[in-house]
Design a protein around this motif. Structure first.
Motif, PDB file in Angstrom:
ATOM      1  N   LYS A   1      10.199  -6.925  -8.797  1.00 20.40           N
ATOM      2  CA  LYS A   1      10.310  -5.374  -9.398  1.00 20.40           C
ATOM      3  C   LYS A   1       8.534  -4.761 -10.089  1.00 20.40           C
ATOM      4  CE  LYS A   1      14.565  -6.934 -11.836  1.00 20.40           C
ATOM      5  NZ  LYS A   1      15.403  -6.238 -12.886  1.00 20.40           N
ATOM      6  N   ILE A   2       8.773  -3.437 -10.227  1.00 18.34           N
ATOM      7  CA  ILE A   2       7.870  -2.961  -9.695  1.00 18.34           C
ATOM      8  C   ILE A   2       6.839  -3.254 -11.616  1.00 18.34           C
ATOM      9  CG2 ILE A   2       6.507  -0.807 -10.227  1.00 18.34           C
ATOM     10  CD1 ILE A   2       8.144   0.652  -7.444  1.00 18.34           C
ATOM     11  N   VAL A   3       5.758  -3.347 -11.037  1.00 19.13           N
ATOM     12  CA  VAL A   3       5.265  -4.219 -13.156  1.00 19.13           C
ATOM     13  C   VAL A   3       3.769  -3.076 -13.092  1.00 19.13           C
ATOM     14  CG1 VAL A   3       5.762  -6.034 -12.938  1.00 19.13           C
ATOM     15  CG2 VAL A   3       3.561  -5.307 -11.973  1.00 19.13           C
ATOM     16  N   GLY A   4       3.598  -2.078 -11.981  1.00 20.42           N
ATOM     17  CA  GLY A   4       2.210  -1.537 -12.423  1.00 20.42           C
ATOM     18  C   GLY A   4       2.357  -0.850 -10.856  1.00 20.42           C
ATOM     19  N   TRP A   5       0.395  -0.631 -10.618  1.00 15.30           N
ATOM     20  CA  TRP A   5       0.355  -0.073  -9.141  1.00 15.30           C
ATOM     21  C   TRP A   5      -0.914  -0.711  -9.129  1.00 15.30           C
ATOM     22  CZ3 TRP A   5      -3.749   4.082  -9.946  1.00 15.30           C
ATOM     23  CH2 TRP A   5      -3.792   4.336 -10.540  1.00 15.30           C
ATOM     24  N   TYR A   6      -2.162  -0.379  -8.596  1.00 18.11           N
ATOM     25  CA  TYR A   6      -3.815  -0.997  -8.248  1.00 18.11           C
ATOM     26  C   TYR A   6      -4.186   0.435  -8.151  1.00 18.11           C
ATOM     27  CZ  TYR A   6      -2.458  -1.149  -3.149  1.00 18.11           C
ATOM     28  OH  TYR A   6      -2.273  -1.604  -1.840  1.00 18.11           O
ATOM     29  N   SER A   7      -6.009   0.250  -8.195  1.00 18.58           N
ATOM     30  CA  SER A   7      -6.582   1.184  -7.498  1.00 18.58           C
ATOM     31  C   SER A   7      -8.055   0.156  -7.596  1.00 18.58           C
ATOM     32  CB  SER A   7      -6.940   2.150  -8.348  1.00 18.58           C
ATOM     33  OG  SER A   7      -7.697   3.075  -7.850  1.00 18.58           O
ATOM     34  N   THR A   8      -8.328   0.118  -5.852  1.00 19.16           N
ATOM     35  CA  THR A   8     -10.149  -0.217  -5.573  1.00 19.16           C
ATOM     36  C   THR A   8     -10.741   0.877  -7.202  1.00 19.16           C
ATOM     37  OG1 THR A   8      -9.999   0.869  -4.146  1.00 19.16           O
ATOM     38  CG2 THR A   8      -9.090  -1.373  -3.833  1.00 19.16           C
ATOM     39  N   GLY A   9     -10.656   1.402  -7.513  1.00 21.82           N
ATOM     40  CA  GLY A   9     -11.907   2.211  -8.326  1.00 21.82           C
ATOM     41  C   GLY A   9     -13.344   2.557  -8.047  1.00 21.82           C
TER      42      GLY A   9
ATOM     43  N   ALA B   1       1.083  -1.425  -0.326  1.00 21.37           N
ATOM     44  CA  ALA B   1      -0.269   0.085  -0.081  1.00 21.37           C
ATOM     45  C   ALA B   1       0.369   1.675   0.082  1.00 21.37           C
ATOM     46  CB  ALA B   1      -1.031   0.322   1.034  1.00 21.37           C
ATOM     47  N   VAL B   2       0.409   2.232  -0.732  1.00 19.27           N
ATOM     48  CA  VAL B   2       0.923   3.778  -0.588  1.00 19.27           C
ATOM     49  C   VAL B   2       0.041   4.839  -0.121  1.00 19.27           C
ATOM     50  CG1 VAL B   2       2.061   5.315  -2.327  1.00 19.27           C
ATOM     51  CG2 VAL B   2       2.816   3.031  -2.424  1.00 19.27           C
ATOM     52  N   PRO B   3       0.633   5.252   0.736  1.00 21.37           N
ATOM     53  CA  PRO B   3      -0.470   6.827   1.307  1.00 21.37           C
ATOM     54  C   PRO B   3      -0.616   7.321  -0.071  1.00 21.37           C
ATOM     55  CG  PRO B   3       1.463   6.826   3.089  1.00 21.37           C
ATOM     56  CD  PRO B   3       1.818   5.422   1.796  1.00 21.37           C
ATOM     57  N   PHE B   4      -2.689   7.780  -0.265  1.00 26.94           N
ATOM     58  CA  PHE B   4      -2.351   8.171  -1.521  1.00 26.94           C
ATOM     59  C   PHE B   4      -3.742   9.080  -0.707  1.00 26.94           C
ATOM     60  CE2 PHE B   4      -5.634   8.435  -4.846  1.00 26.94           C
ATOM     61  CZ  PHE B   4      -5.305   9.015  -5.904  1.00 26.94           C
ATOM     62  N   GLU B   5      -4.416  10.664  -1.671  1.00 26.87           N
ATOM     63  CA  GLU B   5      -5.327  11.127  -1.227  1.00 26.87           C
ATOM     64  C   GLU B   5      -5.706  11.717  -2.621  1.00 26.87           C
ATOM     65  OE1 GLU B   5      -4.604  13.267   1.769  1.00 26.87           O
ATOM     66  OE2 GLU B   5      -4.143  12.056   3.256  1.00 26.87           O
ATOM     67  N   GLU B   6      -6.777  12.361  -2.543  1.00 24.23           N
ATOM     68  CA  GLU B   6      -7.229  13.368  -3.967  1.00 24.23           C
ATOM     69  C   GLU B   6      -8.460  13.902  -3.484  1.00 24.23           C
ATOM     70  OE1 GLU B   6      -8.237  10.356  -7.743  1.00 24.23           O
ATOM     71  OE2 GLU B   6      -9.915   9.331  -6.336  1.00 24.23           O
TER      72      GLU B   6
ATOM     73  N   ILE C   1      -4.172   8.893 -15.437  1.00 25.10           N
ATOM     74  CA  ILE C   1      -3.652   8.857 -16.606  1.00 25.10           C
ATOM     75  C   ILE C   1      -2.263   9.249 -15.811  1.00 25.10           C
ATOM     76  CG2 ILE C   1      -4.976  10.731 -17.616  1.00 25.10           C
ATOM     77  CD1 ILE C   1      -3.468   7.359 -19.588  1.00 25.10           C
ATOM     78  N   ASP C   2      -2.407  10.952 -15.468  1.00 25.26           N
ATOM     79  CA  ASP C   2      -1.491  11.052 -13.930  1.00 25.26           C
ATOM     80  C   ASP C   2      -1.054  10.634 -13.486  1.00 25.26           C
ATOM     81  OD1 ASP C   2      -2.417  13.179 -16.140  1.00 25.26           O
ATOM     82  OD2 ASP C   2      -3.627  14.237 -14.436  1.00 25.26           O
ATOM     83  N   ILE C   3      -1.744   9.749 -12.932  1.00 25.82           N
ATOM     84  CA  ILE C   3      -0.779   9.203 -12.206  1.00 25.82           C
ATOM     85  C   ILE C   3       0.354   8.013 -12.298  1.00 25.82           C
ATOM     86  CG2 ILE C   3      -1.036   7.006  -9.505  1.00 25.82           C
ATOM     87  CD1 ILE C   3      -3.647   7.976  -9.383  1.00 25.82           C
ATOM     88  N   HIS C   4      -1.046   6.849 -13.776  1.00 26.02           N
ATOM     89  CA  HIS C   4       0.254   6.049 -14.604  1.00 26.02           C
ATOM     90  C   HIS C   4       1.480   6.972 -14.930  1.00 26.02           C
ATOM     91  CE1 HIS C   4      -0.287   2.599 -16.189  1.00 26.02           C
ATOM     92  NE2 HIS C   4       0.598   2.949 -17.274  1.00 26.02           N
ATOM     93  N   GLU C   5       1.585   8.108 -14.937  1.00 18.81           N
ATOM     94  CA  GLU C   5       2.766   8.505 -15.751  1.00 18.81           C
ATOM     95  C   GLU C   5       3.846   8.685 -14.717  1.00 18.81           C
ATOM     96  OE1 GLU C   5       3.670   9.887 -19.099  1.00 18.81           O
ATOM     97  OE2 GLU C   5       2.050   9.383 -20.156  1.00 18.81           O
ATOM     98  N   LEU C   6       3.447   8.403 -14.137  1.00 21.65           N
ATOM     99  CA  LEU C   6       4.666   8.067 -12.271  1.00 21.65           C
ATOM    100  C   LEU C   6       5.108   7.208 -12.778  1.00 21.65           C
ATOM    101  CD1 LEU C   6       5.579   9.807  -9.399  1.00 21.65           C
ATOM    102  CD2 LEU C   6       3.564   8.584  -8.332  1.00 21.65           C
ATOM    103  N   PHE C   7       5.088   6.507 -12.634  1.00 14.07           N
ATOM    104  CA  PHE C   7       5.390   4.662 -12.379  1.00 14.07           C
ATOM    105  C   PHE C   7       5.960   4.676 -13.533  1.00 14.07           C
ATOM    106  CE2 PHE C   7       2.077   4.693  -9.628  1.00 14.07           C
ATOM    107  CZ  PHE C   7       2.522   3.898  -8.272  1.00 14.07           C
TER     108      PHE C   7
ATOM    109  N   ILE D   1      -6.678  17.199  -8.277  1.00 13.61           N
ATOM    110  CA  ILE D   1      -6.051  17.501  -7.496  1.00 13.61           C
ATOM    111  C   ILE D   1      -5.234  16.219  -6.770  1.00 13.61           C
ATOM    112  CG2 ILE D   1      -5.740  18.789  -4.765  1.00 13.61           C
ATOM    113  CD1 ILE D   1      -6.537  20.639  -5.919  1.00 13.61           C
ATOM    114  N   TRP D   2      -4.840  15.611  -5.964  1.00 16.82           N
ATOM    115  CA  TRP D   2      -4.033  13.984  -5.526  1.00 16.82           C
ATOM    116  C   TRP D   2      -2.589  14.326  -5.083  1.00 16.82           C
ATOM    117  CZ3 TRP D   2       0.111  11.667  -7.975  1.00 16.82           C
ATOM    118  CH2 TRP D   2      -0.228  12.130  -9.201  1.00 16.82           C
ATOM    119  N   PHE D   3      -2.722  13.153  -4.336  1.00 19.64           N
ATOM    120  CA  PHE D   3      -1.271  13.135  -3.402  1.00 19.64           C
ATOM    121  C   PHE D   3      -0.557  11.372  -3.796  1.00 19.64           C
ATOM    122  CE2 PHE D   3       0.933  12.315   0.582  1.00 19.64           C
ATOM    123  CZ  PHE D   3       2.477  12.803   0.490  1.00 19.64           C
ATOM    124  N   LEU D   4       0.444  11.158  -3.489  1.00 20.41           N
ATOM    125  CA  LEU D   4       0.812  10.484  -3.866  1.00 20.41           C
ATOM    126  C   LEU D   4       2.625  10.642  -3.039  1.00 20.41           C
ATOM    127  CD1 LEU D   4       0.308   6.758  -6.228  1.00 20.41           C
ATOM    128  CD2 LEU D   4       2.817   7.295  -5.531  1.00 20.41           C
ATOM    129  N   ASP D   5       2.926   9.446  -1.377  1.00 23.34           N
ATOM    130  CA  ASP D   5       3.874   9.800  -1.452  1.00 23.34           C
ATOM    131  C   ASP D   5       4.980   8.911  -1.897  1.00 23.34           C
ATOM    132  OD1 ASP D   5       5.787  10.107   0.999  1.00 23.34           O
ATOM    133  OD2 ASP D   5       4.540   9.820   2.679  1.00 23.34           O
TER     134      ASP D   5
END
Length: 325
Positions: free
Chosen positions: A93-101, A58-63, A109-115, A70-74
């Protein structure tokens, strides 16, 4: 990174990832379950275009709830957790990220660019944690540059669906079997369990058919363009359906239905006979019990009468002796 830059052909999610995501979602604040979601990092391996997602954290995340973007990922927490996980399993290794939608959002798409800083072609997996969901709870997506109809590219990415599945290693299968055995309700019979599973399967099939119908309606209305690949898959699915108008199929269905109804009829008949047999036995037992009670009452009355007669005789004898004196 040694992972290739091509879009993955398949994403396989392992059970441990699903359990971790559900635990992450359950530990969050339950005050706003309708709109909240959690975000985390997916770990695994990529081989020949196939990604095996074997772990996550898990990663701390707020939006913001509105569409302000506006969103924040630590990032610091993410890098520290990834560094510690590499000490435990260097292959993951890091292959991506997940979300509970449970669906795609504007910020995804902006969060995806971060990875892209951690993987050349990261994937996004939406895990539906809702209890009423009877289908596969995962949906995988990859980002691609959107191409115009005239063949030119514009610097804007969009998500495309990637085939995904739920798979497990042998050790994970054993663990899942033990887990299901522990949570199994022993008060529910096997027949009701099978019926419940059939109902869930039919509900999932109904949902898929409604999605296909909605897509076809939009294509007919001109809202969506015709996708020949989707049409080909639908045609293949319809070609697999049997022709129920054939005489052999009709006869086979009739024979199977008659056999099933015969079993139901015999079962109902046997159940009725057993119920009548129990009723007769109960009535006979009640009659025997009433006869025994009547006999006991008659015996008790006779004993009382005999005692009263003996008392009267003794009283008469005493009276005669008193008169003689």
């Amino acid at each position: 990174m040694e992972t290739p830059s091509a879009t993955p052909s398949e994403v396989a999610v392992h059970p441990l990832v699903l359990l971790s995501v559900v635990d992450h979602f359950g530990r969050c604040d339950e005050g706003d379950e309708a709109s909240k979601r959690v975000v985390g990092v997916l770990l695994g391996e990529q081989r020949r275009g196939r990604i095996d997602v074997t772990s996550s954290f898990a990663v701390p995340f707020e939006e913001e709830d509105d569409a302000s973007g506006i969103w924040f990922l630590d990032h610091v927490y993410l890098e520290n957790m990834y560094r510690m996980s590499r000490k435990i399993s260097a292959k993951e290794k890091i292959v991506g990220w997940y979300s509970t939608g449970p669906k795609l959002r504007d910020n995804d798409i902006d969060i995806h660019e971060l990875f892209y800083a951690y993987a050349q072609e990261p994937v996004m997996v939406i895990v539906d944690v809702r209890a009423e969901n009877a289908n596969i709870p995962t949906s995988a997506f990859a980002a691609q540059i959107e191409v115009k109809e005239d063949g030119t590219e514009k610097q804007q990415k969009t998500f495309v669906h990637v085939p995904n599945s739920i798979q497990a290693f042998e050790a994970e299968e054993i663990g899942v079997e033990h887990l299901l055995r522990d949570v199994k309700d022993n008060t529910v019979s096997t027949l009701s369990t099978k019926v419940s599973e059939k109902v869930h399967s039919l509900r999932g099939l109904k949902t898929r058919l409604e999605e296909i119908k909605g897509y076809m309606d939009k294509v007919v209305d001109g809202t969506l363009p015709v996708n020949h690949e989707i049409m080909g898959h639908l045609q293949d699915a319809f070609n697999l359906l049997p022709n129920l108008n054939l005489e052999e199929y009709v006869k086979g269905f009739n024979v199977s239905a008659n056999d099933s109804m015969l079993v139901v009829y015999l079962s109902s008949l046997i159940r009725a006979v057993i119920a009548l047999h129990d009723l007769i036995n109960n009535k006979v037992q009640n009659q025997e019990r009433e006869r025994a009670l009547d006999a006991a009452a008659a015996t008790e009355d006779a004993d009382k009468e005999n005692k009263e007669k003996e008392n009267e005789k003794s009283a008469d004898a005493d009276q005669k002796m008193t008169d003689a004196k």
